[in-house]
Design an enzyme around this catalytic site. Structure first.
Site, PDB file in Angstrom:
ATOM      1  N   LEU A 205       0.773  -1.057  -0.202  1.00 33.93           N
ATOM      2  CA  LEU A 205      -0.031   0.076   0.013  1.00 33.93           C
ATOM      3  C   LEU A 205       0.861   1.213  -0.091  1.00 33.93           C
ATOM      4  O   LEU A 205       1.754   1.430   0.753  1.00 33.93           O
ATOM      5  CB  LEU A 205      -0.872   0.209   1.177  1.00 33.93           C
ATOM      6  CG  LEU A 205      -2.083  -0.921   1.627  1.00 33.93           C
ATOM      7  CD1 LEU A 205      -2.453  -0.764   2.988  1.00 33.93           C
ATOM      8  CD2 LEU A 205      -3.111  -0.832   0.537  1.00 33.93           C
ATOM      9  N   HIS A 206       0.760   2.165  -0.932  1.00 39.45           N
ATOM     10  CA  HIS A 206       1.209   3.571  -0.909  1.00 39.45           C
ATOM     11  C   HIS A 206       0.555   4.617  -1.342  1.00 39.45           C
ATOM     12  O   HIS A 206       1.027   5.773  -1.458  1.00 39.45           O
ATOM     13  CB  HIS A 206       2.812   3.288  -1.267  1.00 39.45           C
ATOM     14  CG  HIS A 206       2.723   3.091  -2.969  1.00 39.45           C
ATOM     15  ND1 HIS A 206       2.632   1.943  -3.418  1.00 39.45           N
ATOM     16  CD2 HIS A 206       2.844   4.174  -3.779  1.00 39.45           C
ATOM     17  CE1 HIS A 206       2.572   2.172  -4.768  1.00 39.45           C
ATOM     18  NE2 HIS A 206       2.656   3.117  -5.081  1.00 39.45           N
TER      19      HIS A 206
END
Ligand code: UD1
Ligand code: UDP
Length: 367
Positions: A205-206
């Site tokens: 996730l980013h």
């Protein structure tokens, strides 16, 4: 000889630039200057990939580091301009959709140097995504546009881009995957982490839209708290995400999960091995949607849209809205075997995209 500057700056750029630089070298018709902007700089977000993928050490590192969008983009432009003036290239080549892409693209065209964009034409049609702005702007100033999937061809046509400039060549990120699949199968990461094939999920996730807002990030963490009771989770965490998590109670909640293995970002070969053997990938990455399609591993993309629709129509990808309920419902469907692992290989995702790119550029130069 064709004088060309190849630009990279952030993690996904390294997998894309590796086969391009190699194809230019093999062709014998290019004099290449490799420029790293320094947008990503941690050893595990940058140097590691040069070692693993055999990318030559950059000729120039602009060392820009982090900053707001304006600061980072402006700093790259300021530092890139003298490099272009000194090297006097025929072309500047940029890849993907990060700030380094548009910053160096703008510098090139303002100096009258022809611009090449690899991974052109992708559109999420979501202008709140910083990458969408970078994609639209870079395509609009590029002289040669290399496209990974049919949707990219359609989008550029709809935007009125002259078809002489546009070439459907396939996907350089998949060139890298194919070149490294066997090497990755020798990674020891599964035994190091005590994982069994297909019995764990990989998470990355980013996206700012998922991890910059604690409420939204919290919905995702709440779903993981349920899933980890049934399936091991492996989470190599992006620095943006770790920074955000540590500012709130979410850091404590993630670390408290008994069945979630939290790691620093891992190298490409370990990550490819993790993905290849996973039962499921949950991500908001662009590139990972494509890689899981080729690997035939079910992918839940935790986003409302994707600029890579072929991964849904022909691949193993599905979009999942960001509510705990939607994440859990999709996880359960996949666990029950209800996923579309069609494992169809999108057109030209055959490991030869970079070779095609080198040939087309040489053709344009009459070589
Ligand atoms: C960038 C790209 C995104 C891409 C992602 C790939 C833009 C606008 N965004 O997002 O499209 O999907 O890279 O990973 O170009 N940081 C470190 N060490 C590093 C790099 C970053 O600690 O080596 C931290 C810094 O606190 C920084 C934050 O991560 O402020 C965000 O980095 P940045 O490059 O601005 O954006 P990404 O979220 O990495
Ligand atoms: N990747 C990696 N290690 C990790 C996470 C991702 O090597 O810990 C690789 C992944 O296989 C893909 C690329 O990084 O090749 C994707 O980069 P990222 O998700 O940062 O960017 P995006 O594709 O979203 O722009």
């Amino acid at each position: 000889m064709i004088k060309i500057i190849c630009v990279c700056g952030a993690r996904p750029n390294f997998m894309k630039i590796a086969p391009i630089v190699r194809a230019f070298e093999t062709s014998g018709r290019f004099e290449t200057l490799l420029v790293h902007t320094g947008q990503h700089y941690d050893q595990k977000m940058s140097e590691l990939f040069f070692d693993e993928l055999g990318i030559p050490k950059p000729d120039v590192n602009l060392g820009v580091g982090s900053g707001s969008h304006a600061v980072q983009t402006a700093e790259i432009m300021k530092r890139f301009e003298p490099v272009v003036l000194e090297f006097k290239p025929d072309y500047v080549l940029v890849v993907g959709d990060v700030n380094s892409t548009i910053a160096c693209g703008l510098v090139a065209v303002k100096l009258g140097v022809k611009l090449i964009h690899v991974e052109a034409g992708l559109r999420s049609f979501d202008r709140t995504m910083p990458e969408e702005i970078n994609r639209v702007l870079t395509d609009s100033i590029s002289d040669l546009l290399f496209v990974t999937e049919q949707s990219g061809m359609d989008n550029l046509k709809n935007e009125g881009v002259n078809s002489d400039r546009v070439h459907f060549v396939g996907n350089v990120m998949i060139d890298t995957l194919m070149a490294n699949r066997e090497k990755a199968s020798r990674s020891t990461i599964l035994s190091d982490l005590d994982l069994q094939p297909r019995e764990y999920a990989v998470i990355t996730l980013h996206r700012p839209s998922n991890v910059d807002d604690a409420d939204i990030f919290g919905r995702i963490v709440a779903a993981f708290e349920v899933i980890e009771k049934e399936m091991k989770l492996v989470f190599p965490i992006h620095p943006r995400t770790r920074n955000n998590m540590q500012k709130t109670d979410l850091g404590r909640r993630v670390e408290a999960m008994q069945n979630l293995i939290l790691l620093d970002p891992v190298g490409y070969l370990d990550f490819l091995c993790l993905m290849s053997n996973a039962g499921l990938v949950m991500t908001d990455s662009g590139g990972i949607q494509e890689e899981t399609t080729i690997l035939g591993v079910p992918c839940m993309t935790l986003r409302e849209n994707t600029e890579r629709p072929v991964t849904i129509t022909e691949g193993t990808n599905r979009l999942v809205p960001i509510t705990s309920e939607d994440i859990l419902q999709n996880y359960r469907q996949i666990k029950a075997g209800k996923h579309s692992a069609k494992a169809k290989v999108p057109k030209y995702w055959d490991g030869k995209a970079a070779e095609r790119i080198a040939g087309i550029i040489a053709g344009h130069c009459g070589l």
